[in-house]
Design an enzyme around this catalytic site. Sequence first.
Site, mmCIF file in Angstrom:
data_model
loop_
_atom_site.group_PDB
_atom_site.id
_atom_site.type_symbol
_atom_site.label_atom_id
_atom_site.label_comp_id
_atom_site.label_asym_id
_atom_site.label_seq_id
_atom_site.Cartn_x
_atom_site.Cartn_y
_atom_site.Cartn_z
ATOM 1 N N HIS A 297 -9.676 1.169 4.815
ATOM 2 C CA HIS A 297 -8.093 1.418 5.378
ATOM 3 C C HIS A 297 -8.519 2.208 6.820
ATOM 4 C CE1 HIS A 297 -3.979 2.655 6.273
ATOM 5 N NE2 HIS A 297 -3.825 1.371 5.608
ATOM 6 N N GLU B 167 -7.046 4.820 7.711
ATOM 7 C CA GLU B 167 -6.844 6.231 7.492
ATOM 8 C C GLU B 167 -7.998 6.920 6.613
ATOM 9 O OE1 GLU B 167 -3.165 5.752 5.129
ATOM 10 O OE2 GLU B 167 -2.144 4.754 7.280
ATOM 11 N N GLU C 37 -5.609 -5.217 10.394
ATOM 12 C CA GLU C 37 -4.832 -4.115 10.774
ATOM 13 C C GLU C 37 -4.999 -3.272 12.085
ATOM 14 O OE1 GLU C 37 -2.635 -2.896 6.766
ATOM 15 O OE2 GLU C 37 -4.437 -1.355 7.197
ATOM 16 N N GLY D 108 1.965 2.148 10.602
ATOM 17 C CA GLY D 108 2.722 3.211 10.465
ATOM 18 C C GLY D 108 3.452 3.737 11.811
ATOM 19 N N ASN E 94 0.871 -1.127 0.056
ATOM 20 C CA ASN E 94 -0.042 -0.017 0.030
ATOM 21 C C ASN E 94 0.805 1.187 0.084
ATOM 22 O OD1 ASN E 94 -1.815 2.146 0.382
ATOM 23 N ND2 ASN E 94 -2.158 1.459 2.530
ATOM 24 N N SER F 282 3.079 -2.125 10.278
ATOM 25 C CA SER F 282 4.550 -2.238 10.717
ATOM 26 C C SER F 282 5.081 -3.625 10.207
ATOM 27 C CB SER F 282 4.782 -1.883 11.941
ATOM 28 O OG SER F 282 4.500 -0.391 12.207
ATOM 29 N N LYS G 196 0.112 4.145 -0.309
ATOM 30 C CA LYS G 196 -0.529 5.368 0.311
ATOM 31 C C LYS G 196 -0.504 6.667 -0.705
ATOM 32 C CE LYS G 196 0.343 3.524 4.936
ATOM 33 N NZ LYS G 196 0.169 3.636 6.290
HETATM 34 C C1 PEP Z 1 -0.773 0.054 5.798
HETATM 35 O O1 PEP Z 1 -0.641 1.179 5.380
HETATM 36 O O2 PEP Z 1 -1.748 -0.604 5.729
HETATM 37 C C2 PEP Z 1 0.086 -0.294 6.546
HETATM 38 C C3 PEP Z 1 -0.057 -1.429 7.501
HETATM 39 O O3 PEP Z 1 1.118 0.492 7.131
HETATM 40 P P1 PEP Z 1 2.419 0.419 7.657
HETATM 41 O O4 PEP Z 1 3.295 -1.068 7.335
HETATM 42 O O5 PEP Z 1 3.423 1.466 7.559
HETATM 43 O O6 PEP Z 1 2.257 -0.090 9.081
#
Ligand code: PEP
Length: 255
Positions: free
Chosen positions: A95, A97, A167, A173, A10, A212, A12
């Site tokens: 997601h 976000e 998630e 992040g 992803n 992460s 982003k």
């Molecule tokens: C994501 O954007 O879905 C995500 C898991 O980000 P990160 O791996 O940076 O935590």
Amino acid sequence: MSRQKLIVGNWKMNGSLADNEALLSGLSAAGGLSSLDVAVCVPSLYLSQVRDCLVSGAIAWGSQNVSEHDSGAYTGEISARMLKEFGVSYGLVGHSERRSLYAETNVLVGQKAKKLLEMGITPIICLGETLGQREAGQTFEVVLGQLEAAVECVGVGKLGKVVLAYEPVWAIGTGLTASPDQVQEVHSYLRGKLALMDANAAISLKILYGGSVKPDNAEALFQQEDVDGGLIGGASLNLIDFLTICHLAVSVTTH
Ligand code: PEP
């Protein structure tokens, strides 16, 4: 049953034509991924570039969002039909976000997933609790509410055509990763609930973990029985890290 693992990047709101070019040519040249499904979910403006770079290889591409409408006066929105024209195979919906920054509700997320399915695009439905919810002991309740709302929109009959991504919001992040045991606990809970809806779909449906994931923690996560791969944010922008994560998923599958 063994589910082929799926690794999804992803990006982003990151990238540029030049940076993408370097990342995509590295991805398309990568070998050793035939026992894995891999995709990158990119800003929609770059779908044409991504399609041109990846079309002759094994790596798929996807979107990060989609409109819940088919077409019309929805300025700034992108429909599932448009995504289909650019060869999109996967679409992220819900997601964290999008849920937190753009107030997307469980029902809206389900409506978006439905639109993708109507176009033959696999929705990756993201679920997860906040830190406050985890600390209040509400993790299962929260993810079940998110799952049930999405299933109500897409219909139980379509469950076999979706991917889930667990998630935990507190791990996205932040550098904090849920432990393999914490992840397995939620994934097996979700699969158990799915089995009550459609036993066959529950066996074949992929549940990814995101939050992460990095080269140094990916293997232990992918070894969990109900973890079918990862949704990778930050590390997907680094070619070496992303490919290392992909190769770890391959080695977990083949050993
Ligand atoms: C994501 O954007 O879905 C995500 C898991 O980000 P990160 O791996 O940076 O935590």
